[in-house]
Design a protein around this motif. Structure first.
Motif, PDB file in Angstrom:
ATOM      1  N   GLY A 340       0.824  -1.193   0.000  1.00 61.51           N
ATOM      2  CA  GLY A 340       0.000   0.000   0.000  1.00 61.51           C
ATOM      3  C   GLY A 340       0.859   1.244   0.000  1.00 61.51           C
ATOM      4  O   GLY A 340       2.035   1.204  -0.377  1.00 61.51           O
ATOM      5  N   LYS A 341       0.314   2.351   0.432  1.00 64.02           N
ATOM      6  CA  LYS A 341       1.016   3.628   0.469  1.00 64.02           C
ATOM      7  C   LYS A 341       1.958   3.648   1.668  1.00 64.02           C
ATOM      8  O   LYS A 341       1.546   3.876   2.797  1.00 64.02           O
ATOM      9  CB  LYS A 341      -0.002   4.764   0.564  1.00 64.02           C
ATOM     10  CG  LYS A 341       0.580   6.150   0.510  1.00 64.02           C
ATOM     11  CD  LYS A 341      -0.526   7.184   0.563  1.00 64.02           C
ATOM     12  CE  LYS A 341       0.026   8.595   0.522  1.00 64.02           C
ATOM     13  NZ  LYS A 341      -1.067   9.610   0.544  1.00 64.02           N
ATOM     14  N   GLY A 342       3.230   3.350   1.433  1.00 63.83           N
ATOM     15  CA  GLY A 342       4.218   3.308   2.498  1.00 63.83           C
ATOM     16  C   GLY A 342       4.035   2.163   3.466  1.00 63.83           C
ATOM     17  O   GLY A 342       4.520   2.239   4.599  1.00 63.83           O
ATOM     18  N   ASP A 343       3.362   1.109   3.051  1.00 58.87           N
ATOM     19  CA  ASP A 343       3.048   0.007   3.953  1.00 58.87           C
ATOM     20  C   ASP A 343       2.932  -1.276   3.136  1.00 58.87           C
ATOM     21  O   ASP A 343       2.892  -1.251   1.902  1.00 58.87           O
ATOM     22  CB  ASP A 343       1.733   0.293   4.690  1.00 58.87           C
ATOM     23  CG  ASP A 343       1.602  -0.491   5.993  1.00 58.87           C
ATOM     24  OD1 ASP A 343       2.432  -1.376   6.250  1.00 58.87           O
ATOM     25  OD2 ASP A 343       0.636  -0.224   6.734  1.00 58.87           O
ATOM     26  N   TRP A 344       2.872  -2.395   3.829  1.00 56.63           N
ATOM     27  CA  TRP A 344       2.667  -3.682   3.163  1.00 56.63           C
ATOM     28  C   TRP A 344       2.084  -4.651   4.190  1.00 56.63           C
ATOM     29  O   TRP A 344       2.103  -4.412   5.389  1.00 56.63           O
ATOM     30  CB  TRP A 344       3.973  -4.243   2.579  1.00 56.63           C
ATOM     31  CG  TRP A 344       5.077  -4.424   3.582  1.00 56.63           C
ATOM     32  CD1 TRP A 344       5.961  -3.493   4.009  1.00 56.63           C
ATOM     33  CD2 TRP A 344       5.394  -5.632   4.297  1.00 56.63           C
ATOM     34  NE1 TRP A 344       6.826  -4.028   4.952  1.00 56.63           N
ATOM     35  CE2 TRP A 344       6.495  -5.343   5.146  1.00 56.63           C
ATOM     36  CE3 TRP A 344       4.860  -6.917   4.308  1.00 56.63           C
ATOM     37  CZ2 TRP A 344       7.062  -6.291   5.983  1.00 56.63           C
ATOM     38  CZ3 TRP A 344       5.429  -7.863   5.151  1.00 56.63           C
ATOM     39  CH2 TRP A 344       6.525  -7.546   5.969  1.00 56.63           C
ATOM     40  N   GLY A 345       1.554  -5.770   3.699  1.00 54.13           N
ATOM     41  CA  GLY A 345       0.966  -6.746   4.605  1.00 54.13           C
ATOM     42  C   GLY A 345       0.922  -8.133   3.999  1.00 54.13           C
ATOM     43  O   GLY A 345       0.900  -8.297   2.776  1.00 54.13           O
ATOM     44  N   ILE A 346       0.926  -9.140   4.860  1.00 57.72           N
ATOM     45  CA  ILE A 346       0.748 -10.542   4.482  1.00 57.72           C
ATOM     46  C   ILE A 346      -0.479 -11.047   5.221  1.00 57.72           C
ATOM     47  O   ILE A 346      -0.637 -10.796   6.418  1.00 57.72           O
ATOM     48  CB  ILE A 346       1.986 -11.379   4.838  1.00 57.72           C
ATOM     49  CG1 ILE A 346       3.212 -10.866   4.086  1.00 57.72           C
ATOM     50  CG2 ILE A 346       1.754 -12.858   4.509  1.00 57.72           C
ATOM     51  CD1 ILE A 346       4.513 -11.531   4.505  1.00 57.72           C
ATOM     52  N   TYR A 347      -1.357 -11.759   4.518  1.00 58.59           N
ATOM     53  CA  TYR A 347      -2.651 -12.119   5.088  1.00 58.59           C
ATOM     54  C   TYR A 347      -2.943 -13.598   4.863  1.00 58.59           C
ATOM     55  O   TYR A 347      -2.928 -14.072   3.728  1.00 58.59           O
ATOM     56  CB  TYR A 347      -3.773 -11.295   4.445  1.00 58.59           C
ATOM     57  CG  TYR A 347      -3.532  -9.809   4.488  1.00 58.59           C
ATOM     58  CD1 TYR A 347      -3.984  -9.045   5.554  1.00 58.59           C
ATOM     59  CD2 TYR A 347      -2.834  -9.166   3.466  1.00 58.59           C
ATOM     60  CE1 TYR A 347      -3.754  -7.673   5.599  1.00 58.59           C
ATOM     61  CE2 TYR A 347      -2.597  -7.810   3.505  1.00 58.59           C
ATOM     62  CZ  TYR A 347      -3.060  -7.057   4.575  1.00 58.59           C
ATOM     63  OH  TYR A 347      -2.825  -5.706   4.610  1.00 58.59           O
ATOM     64  N   PHE A 348      -3.204 -14.305   5.935  1.00 61.66           N
ATOM     65  CA  PHE A 348      -3.714 -15.681   5.845  1.00 61.66           C
ATOM     66  C   PHE A 348      -5.221 -15.609   5.657  1.00 61.66           C
ATOM     67  O   PHE A 348      -5.915 -14.918   6.398  1.00 61.66           O
ATOM     68  CB  PHE A 348      -3.367 -16.464   7.109  1.00 61.66           C
ATOM     69  CG  PHE A 348      -3.884 -17.875   7.103  1.00 61.66           C
ATOM     70  CD1 PHE A 348      -3.185 -18.880   6.466  1.00 61.66           C
ATOM     71  CD2 PHE A 348      -5.078 -18.189   7.726  1.00 61.66           C
ATOM     72  CE1 PHE A 348      -3.659 -20.184   6.464  1.00 61.66           C
ATOM     73  CE2 PHE A 348      -5.580 -19.489   7.734  1.00 61.66           C
ATOM     74  CZ  PHE A 348      -4.861 -20.491   7.084  1.00 61.66           C
ATOM     75  N   ARG A 349      -5.742 -16.347   4.689  1.00 62.60           N
ATOM     76  CA  ARG A 349      -7.154 -16.254   4.350  1.00 62.60           C
ATOM     77  C   ARG A 349      -7.903 -17.529   4.742  1.00 62.60           C
ATOM     78  O   ARG A 349      -7.425 -18.635   4.521  1.00 62.60           O
ATOM     79  CB  ARG A 349      -7.350 -16.059   2.844  1.00 62.60           C
ATOM     80  CG  ARG A 349      -6.716 -14.804   2.276  1.00 62.60           C
ATOM     81  CD  ARG A 349      -7.753 -13.997   1.559  1.00 62.60           C
ATOM     82  NE  ARG A 349      -8.796 -13.575   2.456  1.00 62.60           N
ATOM     83  CZ  ARG A 349      -8.741 -12.448   3.159  1.00 62.60           C
ATOM     84  NH1 ARG A 349      -7.719 -11.648   3.051  1.00 62.60           N
ATOM     85  NH2 ARG A 349      -9.720 -12.120   3.973  1.00 62.60           N
ATOM     86  N   ILE A 350      -9.083 -17.338   5.346  1.00 56.37           N
ATOM     87  CA  ILE A 350     -10.052 -18.431   5.501  1.00 56.37           C
ATOM     88  C   ILE A 350     -11.246 -18.028   4.656  1.00 56.37           C
ATOM     89  O   ILE A 350     -12.017 -17.140   5.031  1.00 56.37           O
ATOM     90  CB  ILE A 350     -10.463 -18.609   6.969  1.00 56.37           C
ATOM     91  CG1 ILE A 350      -9.254 -18.879   7.843  1.00 56.37           C
ATOM     92  CG2 ILE A 350     -11.473 -19.756   7.101  1.00 56.37           C
ATOM     93  CD1 ILE A 350      -9.583 -18.957   9.322  1.00 56.37           C
ATOM     94  N   GLY A 351     -11.390 -18.625   3.489  1.00 54.78           N
ATOM     95  CA  GLY A 351     -12.368 -18.153   2.521  1.00 54.78           C
ATOM     96  C   GLY A 351     -11.783 -17.006   1.711  1.00 54.78           C
ATOM     97  O   GLY A 351     -10.654 -16.546   1.932  1.00 54.78           O
ATOM     98  N   GLU A 352     -12.578 -16.512   0.760  1.00 53.05           N
ATOM     99  CA  GLU A 352     -12.100 -15.420  -0.084  1.00 53.05           C
ATOM    100  C   GLU A 352     -12.222 -14.083   0.644  1.00 53.05           C
ATOM    101  O   GLU A 352     -12.922 -13.961   1.655  1.00 53.05           O
ATOM    102  CB  GLU A 352     -12.910 -15.386  -1.386  1.00 53.05           C
ATOM    103  CG  GLU A 352     -12.795 -16.644  -2.223  1.00 53.05           C
ATOM    104  CD  GLU A 352     -11.355 -16.947  -2.637  1.00 53.05           C
ATOM    105  OE1 GLU A 352     -10.540 -16.011  -2.757  1.00 53.05           O
ATOM    106  OE2 GLU A 352     -11.051 -18.136  -2.853  1.00 53.05           O
ATOM    107  N   ALA A 353     -11.528 -13.073   0.124  1.00 55.38           N
ATOM    108  CA  ALA A 353     -11.564 -11.747   0.740  1.00 55.38           C
ATOM    109  C   ALA A 353     -12.976 -11.164   0.686  1.00 55.38           C
ATOM    110  O   ALA A 353     -13.390 -10.447   1.588  1.00 55.38           O
ATOM    111  CB  ALA A 353     -10.580 -10.808   0.038  1.00 55.38           C
ATOM    112  N   PHE A 354     -13.717 -11.492  -0.377  1.00 52.51           N
ATOM    113  CA  PHE A 354     -15.105 -11.036  -0.502  1.00 52.51           C
ATOM    114  C   PHE A 354     -15.834 -11.891  -1.531  1.00 52.51           C
ATOM    115  O   PHE A 354     -15.222 -12.641  -2.248  1.00 52.51           O
ATOM    116  CB  PHE A 354     -15.189  -9.557  -0.884  1.00 52.51           C
ATOM    117  CG  PHE A 354     -14.466  -9.196  -2.157  1.00 52.51           C
ATOM    118  CD1 PHE A 354     -15.110  -9.266  -3.383  1.00 52.51           C
ATOM    119  CD2 PHE A 354     -13.141  -8.776  -2.137  1.00 52.51           C
ATOM    120  CE1 PHE A 354     -14.455  -8.931  -4.568  1.00 52.51           C
ATOM    121  CE2 PHE A 354     -12.480  -8.433  -3.304  1.00 52.51           C
ATOM    122  CZ  PHE A 354     -13.133  -8.500  -4.524  1.00 52.51           C
TER     123      PHE A 354
END
Length: 354
Positions: A340-354
């Motif tokens: 993102g804008k000056g940031d980042w992330g890692i995400y474990f998913r259970i199901g889809e994001a939407f």
């Protein structure tokens, strides 16, 4: 190092997926009406740092003769982080009476050690805070006419928050919320739709007469659309979401850019009373049990304690890996990486994001 870690996680989850195929087959063979699996949880967050735990979950039907209702989903999650946070939660999505009724039940306890950005003091910077929380929520929806549901819900939350260097006074608060829910759902599947729409509107009110210290309201709106691609093998998904806080919104009730809306922000810097975002995602399935996703979106916030953050555009873009957790149902777990804008992330998913 960050790229190497992300690659390691993707390979790790791929190997787990292949290793669990045989155990899933055995479970299906023994108990035809229940699919059970235990998913390991391993993740990294710039605020919570390394996270690890386990998520046992199962899919089932209340009535084997009900061919209309989707399978219900119940699970537990227990997660501990290296910044000494922990979360224990129970989640349930229930479908019964030929999909005439839908219910959700969620309960969680935990201690979240996080951070927020403060600019109205002598040294503007990120400051840590710790919140011990207990959350309970349940909703019940009834089909009114074809594809249209309406229902009610209740939510309770108790927070005890301490702030680093006393940048804010310690606080203890609790909220009791009443929900009104409306849902229009034409998706061909609830866990992995390939076509159709989902339009959902929730109004949550926190009136003083219901045990709250001040009147407040929150409105959640979402519009998701799904389009089949490559002769139905892939999916193009689009989403608009709005979260609007009205009245006396306490610190713990504020929303922050990140997670589903928008991925790529994990510092908790951009938070406020309300948030709006729009995003798209392409879901590429190269195997019956595995796939890749690519996504991008824009978000904005209002009601931030840092006024310069209000109504600016915050982009996010990323990719992810998906693995089908249950053999008899298209339900994915996975891992996303986003910037993102000056940031980042890692995400474990259970199901889809939407």
């Amino acid at each position: 190092m960050k790229k190497v870690y992300l690659l390691f996680l993707i390979i790790f989850y791929c190997s787990l997926g292949w290793a669990q195929t045989d155990s899933t087959k055995t479970a299906v063979a023994k108990v035809k009406n229940i699919d059970f699996n235990v998913m390991p949880y391993l993740n990294y967050n710039r605020t919570l740092e390394f996270m690890f735990g386990a998520i046992p979950m199962m899919m089932y039907k209340f009535d084997k003769t009900d061919t209309i209702s989707p399978k219900s989903l119940s699970g537990l999650s227990a997660v501990y982080t290296t910044n000494k946070s922990y979360f224990i939660a129970s989640f349930n999505k229930l479908y019964f009476k030929e999909d005439l009724w839908r219910a959700q039940v969620f309960f969680a306890v935990g201690n979240q050690n996080a951070q927020f950005y403060v600019d109205d003091i002598d040294v503007p910077d990120f400051y840590d805070y710790g919140t011990k929380k207990t959350i309970l929520a349940f909703t019940l929806q009834h089909k009114i006419v074809k594809s249209f549901y309406a229902g009610l819900g209740y939510s309770y939350a108790h927070y005890s928050t301490d702030y680093q260097d006393n940048v804010e006074p310690s606080s203890v608060s609790h909220t009791n919320g009443l929900q009104l829910i409306m849902l229009y759902d034409t998706r061909d599947a609830v866990y992995y739709p390939t076509k159709g729409n989902k339009i959902k509107l929730r109004w949550i009110t926190y009136p003083e007469w219901f045990g709250n210290t001040a009147n407040a309201n929150k409105i959640f709106s979402e519009y998701n659309a799904y389009f089949p691609m490559r002769n139905g093998k892939d999916v193009l998904a689009g989403r608009f979401s709005g979260k609007f806080g009205l009245g006396n919104i306490v610190f713990e009730q504020q929303v922050a850019i990140g997670s589903n809306d928008i991925r790529g922000y994990s510092e908790g810097k951009y938070r406020g009373d309300g948030l709006m975002d729009i995003q798209g995602e392409y879901r590429y399935n190269f195997n019956k049990r595995m796939g890749l996703v690519g996504f991008a979106g824009l978000a904005t916030i209002y009601g931030s304690d840092t006024k310069d953050f209000d109504w600016k555009l915050y982009p996010g873009v990323g990719v992810g890996y998906r693995y089908r957790a249950f053999k008899t149902e298209k339900f994915n777990i996975g891992l996303d990486g986003a910037v993102g804008k000056g940031d980042w992330g890692i995400y474990f998913r259970i199901g889809e994001a939407f």
